[in-house]
Design an enzyme around this catalytic site. Sequence first.
Site, short mmCIF file in Angstrom:
data_model
loop_
_atom_site.label_atom_id
_atom_site.label_comp_id
_atom_site.label_asym_id
_atom_site.label_seq_id
_atom_site.Cartn_x
_atom_site.Cartn_y
_atom_site.Cartn_z
NE ARG A 141 55.93 -15.93 21.14
CZ ARG A 141 57.14 -15.81 21.06
NH1 ARG A 141 57.30 -14.72 21.55
NH2 ARG A 141 57.77 -16.85 21.08
CB ALA A 171 53.49 -26.26 15.87
CE1 TYR A 174 52.32 -21.85 6.41
CE2 TYR A 174 50.83 -21.16 4.85
CZ TYR A 174 51.18 -21.38 5.99
OH TYR A 174 50.24 -21.05 6.96
CB ILE A 177 46.40 -18.65 15.97
CG1 ILE A 177 45.90 -17.28 15.12
CG2 ILE A 177 45.28 -19.58 15.87
CD1 ILE A 177 45.94 -17.34 13.37
#
Lengths: 440, 440
Positions: free
Chosen positions: B209, B282, B346, B211
Site C-alpha cells: 500500500r 518498509a 524512528y 508510498i
Amino acid sequence: MSKTSIIEKIINSPVAGKAGVPQGYPLRRWKAGEPALDGGVMLGGEGRIADFLGRALAGDYDILAPGDRAALLFDATSLTTPDRLRELYDFFHPHMRSLRPNARIVVVGTTPESLHDTQARITARALEGFVRSLAKELRKGATANLVWVDPDAVGEVEATVRFFLSAKSAFVDGQVVRVSARPTDGATSPTDWARPAAGRLAVVTGAARGIGATIAEVLARDGAQVICVDVPAASEHLSATANRVGGTALALDVTDPAAAQTLARHARERYSRNLDVIVHNAGITRDKLLANMKEEQWEQVLAVNLLAPVRITESLIDAGALAEGAAVIGVSSMAGISGNRGQTNYATTKAGIIGLVDALCAPLADLDSTINAVAPGFIETAMTDAMPTLPREVGRRVNSLQQGGLPVDVAETVAFFASRSAAAVTGNTVRVCGQNILGA
Amino acid sequence: MSKTSIIEKIINSPVAGKAGVPQGYPLRRWKAGEPALDGGVMLGGEGRIADFLGRALAGDYDILAPGDRAALLFDATSLTTPDRLRELYDFFHPHMRSLRPNARIVVVGTTPESLHDTQARITARALEGFVRSLAKELRKGATANLVWVDPDAVGEVEATVRFFLSAKSAFVDGQVVRVSARPTDGATSPTDWARPAAGRLAVVTGAARGIGATIAEVLARDGAQVICVDVPAASEHLSATANRVGGTALALDVTDPAAAQTLARHARERYSRNLDVIVHNAGITRDKLLANMKEEQWEQVLAVNLLAPVRITESLIDAGALAEGAAVIGVSSMAGISGNRGQTNYATTKAGIIGLVDALCAPLADLDSTINAVAPGFIETAMTDAMPTLPREVGRRVNSLQQGGLPVDVAETVAFFASRSAAAVTGNTVRVCGQNILGA
C-alpha cells in the site's frame, strides 16, 4: 484587515499564553565564580572515552551524584553495531523525568567518516537522529548535543564536553561538534578553565556594537587581549568597546584590500606579536527579492560578508601573521544553511563562509591552527528589536528553547573555538539557535 | 477553550485565505507522452558543462526559446573565485519576473570537496546558499535545485539535469544532488528517456500500500520488472499491487534473518537473474516521548527500519546477489535529518539510513553500483489523513510549495536513483519535501 494583523492580535492577546504561544524557560548562563553546572553528572557507556572523562571532570563536577541529574553524559563509542543502539534507550529512558532545569545531555560517539567498519559507521551516524530528537523532547532550558570524536582523539574531547556541560552553551541545542585527532603535547589544557584564552591576542571585526562588542567582552573575560575593529564611522562606539575590554581600537574597513596588512602591522606595533585569534564578525544585510535587487545590494553584501573574510584570512596566512595554534572563526548564519527568502545575496555569503571553513581546515591544520564558524539563529539585538511584530514573535519562539538567544550565547561559542583547549576542534559550523526548526 | 481550537478555527475559517494561510499552486506532474517541461529552457554560464548540456538536451528541449521561460539552467562551473558569484545575479535577476508556472531553475557547480583551490571551493559551496534562497522566492510551483558535479563527470550530469528539468521533480525543491565521476562506456544513457528502467529487476519492500505501492507502479512504468514485498498479513493488498504492475508478490517479513536469501532465491527462480534495484521502503512508527517509550516500541522500530535494511543489503552484497550496476535505495525521513519530538526511535533509524548510504557508497562503487536515499517531507497518505487537523494543516503548508507532496513524488525520485542513467549519482540523501522549512 491586513494579512498580519489577525495573527499579531492573537500573539499579543491575553489568551496567547493559553493558546499555546510558548514563553521559554529562563536559561542559566555562565558567570565567573559560579559552578559550570548546577548539580551532578551521571556518566554512562562503556567506550574508550568514559574513563578518561570521569577522571578529567572529577575535579570540577560531581560525577555520579545521587538524586536529580543536572547532566547525563553518555559514551557511545562502544556502540559498534546498530542493535547496540538499544543501550541509548536503556541509559536515558529511566532518567528523563528526573532532570533538573537547564540540564545537559551530551552523547559522545566516534566520527562516522573515520570508521571503516560499515556497521560501526551506520551506528555512529544514527546517534545524530537520537540526539536531535531528544533535544526536542527536553523542557525547562535543558539541552542535548552530540560530540563526534576521531578514534585517536580521546584526550582531545575534554574542552568540548566541558563546553556542553556548562552554562556557556545555554543556547546551543541539538547540535553536533566534531573533534579531530591532533598531535598534542598536552599543552592545550588551560591552567585555569575559567580563563581559557589567557595570553591570546584576538581580533574581532564589527566590534563597535552588538554581537561583535559582546564577543570582544567575552574573549577579554577569558583572558585574551583584544584588537577591536570597525569602520571609521563607528569610531566612537569602537573606542568604548576597546576601553571596556582593555583592548585597542583599530578603525578599518574590512573591504580595504590592505586590511590584512593593517591588522598584522597593528599586532606587531602594539603587541609585538602575531595574531592568535581572528573573528570575522563584520557583516551587513541588504534584503530584497532577487527580482528587485539592485546590483550594488548584491555587490556590497558579497564584498563585506564573503570577499573580505576570504581575502583577510588568506593574506594573514600568506604573510605568516597568524601565530602557531591560531584560531580563525567565521560568522555564518542559518540563512547560509537553509536559504532565506529575500536574502539571496546574504545567504550566498553565509554559505560561502561554510565553504571557507571547509576549504581552509586542512591547510590551517598544517599550521597547527583551526577554523570554525558559528551560525546564529534568532539572537536578540537592536536589529531584531526593530523587526515587525509577527516575524519577531514567531522567529523568537520557533526553537526548542522557545526564546531568542542573547549576543553572549554567540560570543561564548566563539570563545570556545578561540581557546587553545579547543585545538582539536576544527572544520565545524555550529548553530547557536536553540535548535531552531528552520533548516535544510 | 483548548490549546489547538483557536488555531484550528483560524485555519479553517473563511478568512483563512485573507489571513495568509497559503493554499499552494497546482503542481504539474509528469505524464507519459507529455513534454518533460512545458516551455523553453534558457541556458547560461560559460563553464565546462554548458556546451555538453546544450547538445544533450537539444533533441527534447527548446533551448534558448524566446519569451517566457519554463526553465533557467546555469552552468556555474566557471565561477572559480567568489567575486564571480556576481554572474549569478547577472543571469537570474532579469528573468525572475518572466518565469512560467511550474518553472525550473537548475544551477550546476563543481563538487566543493573535489576542488583543491581554496577560492574555487568557497565559491562552489556558496552556490548552495543562493539556490536555497532563490527556491524560497519562487512562486506558482516553480522550483530551484543545485547539482554538484565532480570535475571529470561532465558527461554524467545529464540524467540529473533532466530529472530537475522535468515534471518528475515536482516536489523536490531547494535541494542538492551530487554527481560523481564514474568510469563509463557511455552505456548508461537509456535508449528511451521515458523508460529509463527498461530491463531492470527491482525489489520494493512495503509495497502492499501507500508510498511503496506507488514506487512499484512508477518503476514498472519506467520499464522495470518489480518484485513486490510485504508482510504476510498484507498479502491481499500485496497481490493487488503485484498484479497492477505486472510483477510478482513475495510475502516476507524484512526482519526475518533469512530475508536476503529469500529475496535472492525468488529473483533466481522467477527471473533467473540477480537484482538490479532494491528499495528499502518498509517502515513503521511507534511514536512516544522517550520518557514514556516501552522497550518493545524502541526495539520494533529499530528492527524494521534499520536492522533489516542493513542486514539485507550487506547479505545481498556478500552473496553476490546484486547485479553489476545495481542501485540500492533507502528511505530516510526529515526526522532523520532534524530529529522529531516523540520519535527518538524512528529518527535514530532514519539517521542510520543516511549512515547506510554513507558507509556503503564506496564499497558499492567498487561493484559499479550506487546507493542513495530519499527523505520524504509531508506526503499525503492515509497516515497523514488521520492526523489531527492542526498539525496536518500546518505540516502540509510549511514548505516553499505550500502544499503536501504525493506518493508519486517520492516514487519519481526513487525511480531516478533506480535508473542506470543515474549510475554517477551515489551517496546522496535527497529530501522530497517541497523545501520544507524543518531542518537541522
